[in-house]
Design a protein around this motif. Structure first.
Motif, mmCIF file in Angstrom:
data_model
loop_
_atom_site.group_PDB
_atom_site.id
_atom_site.type_symbol
_atom_site.label_atom_id
_atom_site.label_comp_id
_atom_site.label_asym_id
_atom_site.label_seq_id
_atom_site.Cartn_x
_atom_site.Cartn_y
_atom_site.Cartn_z
ATOM 1 N N ALA A 160 5.660 -59.406 -39.476
ATOM 2 C CA ALA A 160 7.083 -59.415 -39.112
ATOM 3 C C ALA A 160 7.900 -58.619 -40.129
ATOM 4 O O ALA A 160 8.811 -57.867 -39.746
ATOM 5 N N MET A 161 7.576 -58.757 -41.412
ATOM 6 C CA MET A 161 8.315 -58.015 -42.437
ATOM 7 C C MET A 161 8.076 -56.520 -42.328
ATOM 8 O O MET A 161 9.015 -55.722 -42.469
ATOM 9 N N VAL A 162 6.842 -56.119 -42.064
ATOM 10 C CA VAL A 162 6.534 -54.694 -41.942
ATOM 11 C C VAL A 162 7.254 -54.088 -40.739
ATOM 12 O O VAL A 162 7.820 -52.995 -40.829
ATOM 13 N N VAL A 163 7.259 -54.796 -39.621
ATOM 14 C CA VAL A 163 7.942 -54.288 -38.430
ATOM 15 C C VAL A 163 9.431 -54.129 -38.707
ATOM 16 O O VAL A 163 10.035 -53.100 -38.364
ATOM 17 N N TYR A 164 10.044 -55.132 -39.349
ATOM 18 C CA TYR A 164 11.468 -55.035 -39.671
ATOM 19 C C TYR A 164 11.733 -53.865 -40.625
ATOM 20 O O TYR A 164 12.699 -53.112 -40.437
ATOM 21 N N LEU A 165 10.912 -53.716 -41.647
ATOM 22 C CA LEU A 165 11.140 -52.641 -42.613
ATOM 23 C C LEU A 165 10.995 -51.262 -41.979
ATOM 24 O O LEU A 165 11.777 -50.349 -42.283
ATOM 25 N N LEU A 166 10.029 -51.101 -41.098
ATOM 26 C CA LEU A 166 9.891 -49.817 -40.396
ATOM 27 C C LEU A 166 11.093 -49.547 -39.496
ATOM 28 O O LEU A 166 11.602 -48.420 -39.449
ATOM 29 N N LEU A 167 11.550 -50.593 -38.812
ATOM 30 C CA LEU A 167 12.743 -50.449 -37.977
ATOM 31 C C LEU A 167 13.972 -50.128 -38.821
ATOM 32 O O LEU A 167 14.777 -49.265 -38.455
ATOM 33 N N MET A 168 14.089 -50.778 -39.961
ATOM 34 C CA MET A 168 15.218 -50.518 -40.855
ATOM 35 C C MET A 168 15.175 -49.083 -41.390
ATOM 36 O O MET A 168 16.210 -48.417 -41.446
ATOM 37 N N LEU A 169 13.997 -48.612 -41.768
ATOM 38 C CA LEU A 169 13.879 -47.229 -42.232
ATOM 39 C C LEU A 169 14.257 -46.236 -41.139
ATOM 40 O O LEU A 169 14.932 -45.230 -41.404
ATOM 41 N N LEU A 170 13.852 -46.519 -39.922
ATOM 42 C CA LEU A 170 14.203 -45.664 -38.794
ATOM 43 C C LEU A 170 15.717 -45.646 -38.567
ATOM 44 O O LEU A 170 16.316 -44.574 -38.412
ATOM 45 N N VAL A 171 16.327 -46.813 -38.591
ATOM 46 C CA VAL A 171 17.778 -46.890 -38.398
ATOM 47 C C VAL A 171 18.506 -46.189 -39.536
ATOM 48 O O VAL A 171 19.493 -45.470 -39.309
ATOM 49 N N LEU A 172 18.037 -46.373 -40.763
ATOM 50 C CA LEU A 172 18.687 -45.714 -41.906
ATOM 51 C C LEU A 172 18.520 -44.200 -41.845
ATOM 52 O O LEU A 172 19.429 -43.458 -42.233
ATOM 53 N N LEU B 183 -2.957 -67.749 -41.239
ATOM 54 C CA LEU B 183 -2.402 -67.000 -40.117
ATOM 55 C C LEU B 183 -0.882 -66.877 -40.236
ATOM 56 O O LEU B 183 -0.320 -65.814 -39.942
ATOM 57 N N THR B 184 -0.225 -67.933 -40.699
ATOM 58 C CA THR B 184 1.226 -67.881 -40.906
ATOM 59 C C THR B 184 1.595 -66.815 -41.919
ATOM 60 O O THR B 184 2.546 -66.049 -41.709
ATOM 61 N N GLN B 185 0.838 -66.739 -43.007
ATOM 62 C CA GLN B 185 1.145 -65.731 -44.020
ATOM 63 C C GLN B 185 0.920 -64.323 -43.479
ATOM 64 O O GLN B 185 1.707 -63.417 -43.738
ATOM 65 N N ARG B 186 -0.129 -64.131 -42.691
ATOM 66 C CA ARG B 186 -0.385 -62.803 -42.129
ATOM 67 C C ARG B 186 0.663 -62.416 -41.096
ATOM 68 O O ARG B 186 1.129 -61.276 -41.056
ATOM 69 N N LEU B 187 1.070 -63.360 -40.252
ATOM 70 C CA LEU B 187 2.099 -63.068 -39.248
ATOM 71 C C LEU B 187 3.454 -62.801 -39.896
ATOM 72 O O LEU B 187 4.220 -61.958 -39.419
ATOM 73 N N SER B 188 3.761 -63.514 -40.981
ATOM 74 C CA SER B 188 5.013 -63.241 -41.678
ATOM 75 C C SER B 188 4.988 -61.839 -42.294
ATOM 76 O O SER B 188 6.006 -61.138 -42.303
ATOM 77 N N ALA B 189 3.826 -61.416 -42.779
ATOM 78 C CA ALA B 189 3.714 -60.057 -43.330
ATOM 79 C C ALA B 189 3.906 -59.014 -42.227
ATOM 80 O O ALA B 189 4.582 -58.000 -42.442
ATOM 81 N N PHE C 292 13.640 -61.678 -40.803
ATOM 82 C CA PHE C 292 12.951 -61.006 -41.907
ATOM 83 C C PHE C 292 12.963 -61.879 -43.159
ATOM 84 O O PHE C 292 11.927 -62.078 -43.798
ATOM 85 N N PHE C 293 14.140 -62.397 -43.523
ATOM 86 C CA PHE C 293 14.219 -63.204 -44.734
ATOM 87 C C PHE C 293 13.489 -64.533 -44.583
ATOM 88 O O PHE C 293 12.880 -65.013 -45.547
ATOM 89 N N ALA C 294 13.512 -65.126 -43.397
ATOM 90 C CA ALA C 294 12.730 -66.350 -43.175
ATOM 91 C C ALA C 294 11.237 -66.052 -43.323
ATOM 92 O O ALA C 294 10.494 -66.850 -43.918
ATOM 93 N N SER C 295 10.796 -64.911 -42.826
ATOM 94 C CA SER C 295 9.396 -64.511 -42.994
ATOM 95 C C SER C 295 9.080 -64.258 -44.464
ATOM 96 O O SER C 295 8.009 -64.644 -44.954
ATOM 97 N N LEU C 296 9.991 -63.607 -45.157
ATOM 98 C CA LEU C 296 9.800 -63.335 -46.582
ATOM 99 C C LEU C 296 9.663 -64.626 -47.382
ATOM 100 O O LEU C 296 8.753 -64.774 -48.206
ATOM 101 N N PHE C 297 10.546 -65.583 -47.115
ATOM 102 C CA PHE C 297 10.510 -66.830 -47.876
ATOM 103 C C PHE C 297 9.308 -67.684 -47.491
ATOM 104 O O PHE C 297 8.734 -68.370 -48.347
ATOM 105 N N THR C 298 8.878 -67.636 -46.231
ATOM 106 C CA THR C 298 7.659 -68.337 -45.828
ATOM 107 C C THR C 298 6.446 -67.719 -46.514
ATOM 108 O O THR C 298 5.578 -68.438 -47.034
#
Length: 115
Positions: free
Chosen positions: A25-37, A17-23, A64-70
């Protein structure tokens, strides 16, 4: 039902579950980053600095990076369990990966908060 799955009766469920939740979190951040960019379109150092300077954006980036490293830690751990059969070598490699990921998280923190 979900709480029962997270008990000691099913030891791998929390890690799964931790690995899925970290994924997620990363997807949400990346979509937000793409929108901002797409909206702001930074083109030089000053505009990138302006983009990354709000404290809440730096905090989201750190999450995001904490999720990536987890996510990476759990994935590498599983690969080592599957393919490295020597227990001493596996423990040594896991310690090396753990130290590197903690060091990388510290490095990202320094970069983000020293802007």
């Amino acid at each position: 039902m979900l709480i029962e799955l997270l008990t000691k009766k099913y030891p791998g469920m929390r890690l799964w579950l931790t690995q899925r939740l970290s994924a997620v979190a990363m997807v949400v951040y990346l979509l937000l980053m793409l929108l901002v960019l797409a909206i702001r379109q930074p083109h030089d150092y000053a505009s990138w600095l302006d983009l990354m300077s709000p404290w809440w954006w730096r905090l989201l980036t750190l999450v995001f990076f904490a999720s990536l490293f987890t996510h990476a830690w759990l994935g590498v751990r599983d690969v080592f369990k599957d393919y490295v059969f020597n227990l001493r070598l596996r423990a040594f490699l896991q310690i090396v990966v753990d130290m590197l990921l903690i060091g990388y998280l510290g490095w990202v923190s320094i970069i983000l908060w020293k802007l």
